[in-house]
Motif scaffolding. Structure first.
Motif, PDB file in Angstrom:
ATOM      1  N   PRO A 162     -24.442 -11.119 -26.556  1.00 50.27           N
ATOM      2  CA  PRO A 162     -23.645 -11.074 -25.328  1.00 50.27           C
ATOM      3  C   PRO A 162     -24.093 -12.134 -24.328  1.00 50.27           C
ATOM      4  CG  PRO A 162     -24.225  -8.864 -26.031  1.00 50.27           C
ATOM      5  CD  PRO A 162     -24.984  -9.803 -26.933  1.00 50.27           C
ATOM      6  N   LYS A 163     -23.155 -12.652 -23.572  1.00 52.87           N
ATOM      7  CA  LYS A 163     -23.442 -13.777 -22.685  1.00 52.87           C
ATOM      8  C   LYS A 163     -24.418 -13.424 -21.561  1.00 52.87           C
ATOM      9  CE  LYS A 163     -19.095 -16.214 -23.553  1.00 52.87           C
ATOM     10  NZ  LYS A 163     -17.839 -16.763 -22.974  1.00 52.87           N
ATOM     11  N   ASP A 164     -24.524 -12.130 -21.207  1.00 50.08           N
ATOM     12  CA  ASP A 164     -25.422 -11.776 -20.113  1.00 50.08           C
ATOM     13  C   ASP A 164     -26.829 -11.433 -20.600  1.00 50.08           C
ATOM     14  OD1 ASP A 164     -24.583  -9.462 -21.389  1.00 50.08           O
ATOM     15  OD2 ASP A 164     -24.632  -8.251 -19.552  1.00 50.08           O
ATOM     16  N   TRP A 165     -27.086 -11.576 -21.911  1.00 52.58           N
ATOM     17  CA  TRP A 165     -28.428 -11.340 -22.438  1.00 52.58           C
ATOM     18  C   TRP A 165     -29.267 -12.608 -22.296  1.00 52.58           C
ATOM     19  CZ3 TRP A 165     -28.466  -8.237 -27.680  1.00 52.58           C
ATOM     20  CH2 TRP A 165     -27.862  -6.985 -27.471  1.00 52.58           C
ATOM     21  N   THR A 166     -30.554 -12.426 -22.096  1.00 54.07           N
ATOM     22  CA  THR A 166     -31.465 -13.560 -22.043  1.00 54.07           C
ATOM     23  C   THR A 166     -32.110 -13.844 -23.389  1.00 54.07           C
ATOM     24  OG1 THR A 166     -33.300 -12.114 -21.372  1.00 54.07           O
ATOM     25  CG2 THR A 166     -31.998 -13.166 -19.615  1.00 54.07           C
ATOM     26  N   THR A 167     -32.001 -12.918 -24.334  1.00 52.34           N
ATOM     27  CA  THR A 167     -32.602 -13.077 -25.653  1.00 52.34           C
ATOM     28  C   THR A 167     -31.846 -12.221 -26.655  1.00 52.34           C
ATOM     29  OG1 THR A 167     -34.638 -12.796 -26.964  1.00 52.34           O
ATOM     30  CG2 THR A 167     -34.247 -11.203 -25.207  1.00 52.34           C
ATOM     31  N   GLY A 168     -31.937 -12.600 -27.918  1.00 50.17           N
ATOM     32  CA  GLY A 168     -31.347 -11.799 -28.982  1.00 50.17           C
ATOM     33  C   GLY A 168     -32.283 -10.754 -29.540  1.00 50.17           C
ATOM     34  N   GLN A 224     -39.691 -23.805 -25.025  1.00 48.88           N
ATOM     35  CA  GLN A 224     -39.627 -23.247 -23.679  1.00 48.88           C
ATOM     36  C   GLN A 224     -38.901 -21.902 -23.637  1.00 48.88           C
ATOM     37  OE1 GLN A 224     -38.008 -26.007 -20.838  1.00 48.88           O
ATOM     38  NE2 GLN A 224     -37.873 -24.500 -19.200  1.00 48.88           N
ATOM     39  N   LEU A 225     -37.801 -21.772 -24.385  1.00 53.11           N
ATOM     40  CA  LEU A 225     -37.035 -20.534 -24.348  1.00 53.11           C
ATOM     41  C   LEU A 225     -37.804 -19.385 -24.998  1.00 53.11           C
ATOM     42  CD1 LEU A 225     -33.460 -21.904 -25.150  1.00 53.11           C
ATOM     43  CD2 LEU A 225     -34.451 -21.342 -22.925  1.00 53.11           C
ATOM     44  N   LEU A 226     -38.473 -19.655 -26.110  1.00 52.26           N
ATOM     45  CA  LEU A 226     -39.268 -18.616 -26.741  1.00 52.26           C
ATOM     46  C   LEU A 226     -40.525 -18.307 -25.932  1.00 52.26           C
ATOM     47  CD1 LEU A 226     -38.862 -19.517 -30.509  1.00 52.26           C
ATOM     48  CD2 LEU A 226     -38.028 -17.468 -29.336  1.00 52.26           C
ATOM     49  N   LEU A 276     -60.669 -12.975 -29.493  1.00 53.18           N
ATOM     50  CA  LEU A 276     -60.843 -14.263 -28.819  1.00 53.18           C
ATOM     51  C   LEU A 276     -59.943 -15.278 -29.503  1.00 53.18           C
ATOM     52  CD1 LEU A 276     -62.473 -16.078 -26.800  1.00 53.18           C
ATOM     53  CD2 LEU A 276     -64.032 -16.521 -28.713  1.00 53.18           C
ATOM     54  N   ARG A 277     -59.011 -15.842 -28.759  1.00 54.10           N
ATOM     55  CA  ARG A 277     -58.125 -16.863 -29.302  1.00 54.10           C
ATOM     56  C   ARG A 277     -58.308 -18.159 -28.524  1.00 54.10           C
ATOM     57  NH1 ARG A 277     -55.587 -16.507 -34.316  1.00 54.10           N
ATOM     58  NH2 ARG A 277     -55.303 -14.295 -34.791  1.00 54.10           N
ATOM     59  N   THR A 278     -58.422 -19.269 -29.265  1.00 53.69           N
ATOM     60  CA  THR A 278     -58.652 -20.570 -28.646  1.00 53.69           C
ATOM     61  C   THR A 278     -57.471 -21.491 -28.913  1.00 53.69           C
ATOM     62  OG1 THR A 278     -59.895 -21.300 -30.608  1.00 53.69           O
ATOM     63  CG2 THR A 278     -61.144 -20.338 -28.784  1.00 53.69           C
ATOM     64  N   ALA A 279     -57.169 -22.346 -27.946  1.00 59.07           N
ATOM     65  CA  ALA A 279     -55.895 -23.070 -27.930  1.00 59.07           C
ATOM     66  C   ALA A 279     -55.940 -24.341 -28.772  1.00 59.07           C
ATOM     67  CB  ALA A 279     -55.519 -23.414 -26.499  1.00 59.07           C
ATOM     68  N   SER A 280     -55.259 -24.296 -29.906  1.00 53.72           N
ATOM     69  CA  SER A 280     -55.135 -25.485 -30.747  1.00 53.72           C
ATOM     70  C   SER A 280     -53.892 -26.288 -30.394  1.00 53.72           C
ATOM     71  CB  SER A 280     -55.072 -25.076 -32.221  1.00 53.72           C
ATOM     72  OG  SER A 280     -53.973 -24.219 -32.447  1.00 53.72           O
ATOM     73  N   ASN A 281     -52.947 -25.659 -29.705  1.00 47.92           N
ATOM     74  CA  ASN A 281     -51.696 -26.339 -29.337  1.00 47.92           C
ATOM     75  C   ASN A 281     -51.035 -25.597 -28.183  1.00 47.92           C
ATOM     76  OD1 ASN A 281     -51.166 -24.307 -31.652  1.00 47.92           O
ATOM     77  ND2 ASN A 281     -49.147 -24.563 -30.730  1.00 47.92           N
ATOM     78  N   PHE A 282     -50.188 -26.288 -27.459  1.00 51.46           N
ATOM     79  CA  PHE A 282     -49.336 -25.624 -26.492  1.00 51.46           C
ATOM     80  C   PHE A 282     -48.183 -24.954 -27.232  1.00 51.46           C
ATOM     81  CE2 PHE A 282     -51.085 -28.945 -23.518  1.00 51.46           C
ATOM     82  CZ  PHE A 282     -51.751 -28.052 -22.685  1.00 51.46           C
ATOM     83  N   ASP A 283     -47.629 -23.893 -26.649  1.00 48.86           N
ATOM     84  CA  ASP A 283     -46.555 -23.172 -27.328  1.00 48.86           C
ATOM     85  C   ASP A 283     -45.161 -23.687 -26.957  1.00 48.86           C
ATOM     86  OD1 ASP A 283     -45.972 -22.175 -24.816  1.00 48.86           O
ATOM     87  OD2 ASP A 283     -46.515 -20.108 -25.270  1.00 48.86           O
ATOM     88  N   MET A 284     -45.107 -24.729 -26.148  1.00 42.34           N
ATOM     89  CA  MET A 284     -43.806 -25.282 -25.752  1.00 42.34           C
ATOM     90  C   MET A 284     -43.959 -26.766 -25.443  1.00 42.34           C
ATOM     91  SD  MET A 284     -43.440 -23.860 -21.831  1.00 42.34           S
ATOM     92  CE  MET A 284     -42.523 -25.259 -21.181  1.00 42.34           C
ATOM     93  N   GLN A 285     -42.841 -27.434 -25.327  1.00 43.31           N
ATOM     94  CA  GLN A 285     -42.813 -28.870 -25.089  1.00 43.31           C
ATOM     95  C   GLN A 285     -43.181 -29.201 -23.643  1.00 43.31           C
ATOM     96  OE1 GLN A 285     -40.285 -26.826 -25.540  1.00 43.31           O
ATOM     97  NE2 GLN A 285     -38.358 -27.544 -24.626  1.00 43.31           N
ATOM     98  N   PRO A 286     -43.642 -30.429 -23.376  1.00 41.23           N
ATOM     99  CA  PRO A 286     -43.881 -30.857 -21.996  1.00 41.23           C
ATOM    100  C   PRO A 286     -42.566 -31.178 -21.307  1.00 41.23           C
ATOM    101  CG  PRO A 286     -44.302 -32.669 -23.494  1.00 41.23           C
ATOM    102  CD  PRO A 286     -44.004 -31.472 -24.361  1.00 41.23           C
ATOM    103  N   PRO A 287     -42.573 -31.270 -19.994  1.00 41.05           N
ATOM    104  CA  PRO A 287     -41.351 -31.641 -19.273  1.00 41.05           C
ATOM    105  C   PRO A 287     -40.778 -32.949 -19.814  1.00 41.05           C
ATOM    106  CG  PRO A 287     -43.022 -30.892 -17.740  1.00 41.05           C
ATOM    107  CD  PRO A 287     -43.699 -30.996 -19.074  1.00 41.05           C
ATOM    108  N   GLY A 288     -39.477 -32.949 -20.057  1.00 38.01           N
ATOM    109  CA  GLY A 288     -38.807 -34.140 -20.573  1.00 38.01           C
ATOM    110  C   GLY A 288     -38.839 -34.270 -22.075  1.00 38.01           C
TER     111      GLY A 288
END
Length: 349
Positions: free
Chosen positions: A150-156, A238-240, A289-301
């Protein structure tokens, strides 16, 4: 005098055997849980387990064919380690196999999950280390393709037994999707390690510089508290990221805050919960304990595709180093002061 029956004799023999097994069982103070090791346990390109094996001298191998990986232990058995395999299914099966093995008495053992993850750039930087208090399963849901929702949902994604995203009140079925670790123990581990220095590199500085508008992403690696979302897929974008934040908030009633994403931790927590029900472990003694191997989303642009496949796991080695450097502080403290921690969980002051 009546002779004892053969059944009574057999029972006595079984009880004596059980007592002998209990007396000789290995009683580790800490169980280190890694999720993957791409090659050998020592001497090649490391995964999450190799630094622990080499630096903590986990030289003794105990075959465990019912699990993904054999158990390794140091000389006195105070620290043992295992690799679960990737994914919550393998993690749960491996921890259940270890917890059910009569060679190990794990009733007072602490469990340290130490592995790499994706991190939300709003909260942390590459090479950082996050202690989780909440573990949320993002794979227990209904799902509609976003192109058909539905169009008013933010996620499936829709919680089980619900008909809309984030519908209140949460259902009883949702309890299977969230685990709350002992907050006093988590806060103690964080307080003990919050000032541990972590490696920074030119590559990390260059990568995080692109995350303009994300001050935490642009920091040098640091130790923080932040909760973990478990999924069966290596998602990105970014959306996820927005979904992960909202999903974690929903399942913790706003008390948890999403920071890292991985694939196994709710499986490990579920296995420990059921082993605790059988009297084999103390599930309160779990740390993640979790350590960051990567960002979970793209950078701006940027795009999600470029971010995921162009520079995937850009902090792989620094994150492996951070997992051992931070986690080993807790392991060494527990082992060195076992008289204090054997019966009573440490708590932050």
């Amino acid at each position: 005098m009546a002779r004892p029956s053969i059944f009574l004799i057999a029972l006595i023999l079984l009880l004596n055997a059980a007592l002998r097994a209990a007396e000789t069982a290995i009683k580790p103070k800490v169980v280190v849980v890694a999720m993957f090791e791409p090659g050998n346990d020592t001497g090649d390109t490391p995964g999450e387990f190799q630094l622990w094996v080499e630096r903590e001298k986990l030289d003794t191998v105990y075959p465990l064919p019912s699990a993904y990986h054999d158990v390794r232990a140091n000389a006195d058995g105070s620290v043992i380690g295992i690799v679960t395999g990737v994914g919550a299914t393998r993690a749960a099966a491996t921890i259940m196999a270890l917890g059910s093995d009569p060679r190990f008495d794990l009733r007072q053992s602490y469990w340290l999950v130490a592995g790499i993850a994706g991190i939300d750039p709003a909260d942390g930087s590459l090479g950082s280390a996050a202690w989780a208090e909440w573990l949320v399963d993002g794979a227990i849901n209904h799902q509609i393709d976003p192109r058909e929702m539905p169009k008013d949902w933010t996620t499936g994604y829709v919680p089980l037994e619900k008909t809309r995203p984030y519908e209140q009140p949460r259902s009883a079925a949702s309890e299977a999707a969230v685990f709350h670790l002992d907050p006093g123990l988590v806060n103690w581990a964080f307080a003990l390690t919050k000032d541990v220095p972590l490696d920074d590199t030119t590559a990390l500085r260059e990568r995080r510089a692109s995350y303009v508008g994300f001050p935490n992403a642009q920091r040098a690696p640091f130790v923080l508290k932040g909760d973990n979302l478990t999924t069966t897929s290596f998602w990105h974008g970014q959306l996820l990221n927005a979904w992960a934040n909202a999903w974690t908030s929903y399942y913790t009633d706003g008390r948890g805050h999403y920071v890292t994403t991985a694939m196994e931790d709710t499986g490990t927590a579920q296995a420990l919960a059921w082993l605790a029900r059988a009297g084999k472990v103390d599930s309160r003694r779990l740390l993640v304990l979790r350590t960051a191997s990567n960002f979970d989303m793209q950078p701006p642009g940027g795009t999600a595709e470029e971010s995921l496949f162009g520079k995937k796991l850009s902090a792989y080695m620094p994150s492996l180093e951070a997992a051992h450097r931070v986690g080993s502080v807790v392991v060494h403290e527990l082992v060195a002061n076992w008289a204090r921690y054997e019966k009573e969980l440490p708590q932050a002051k």
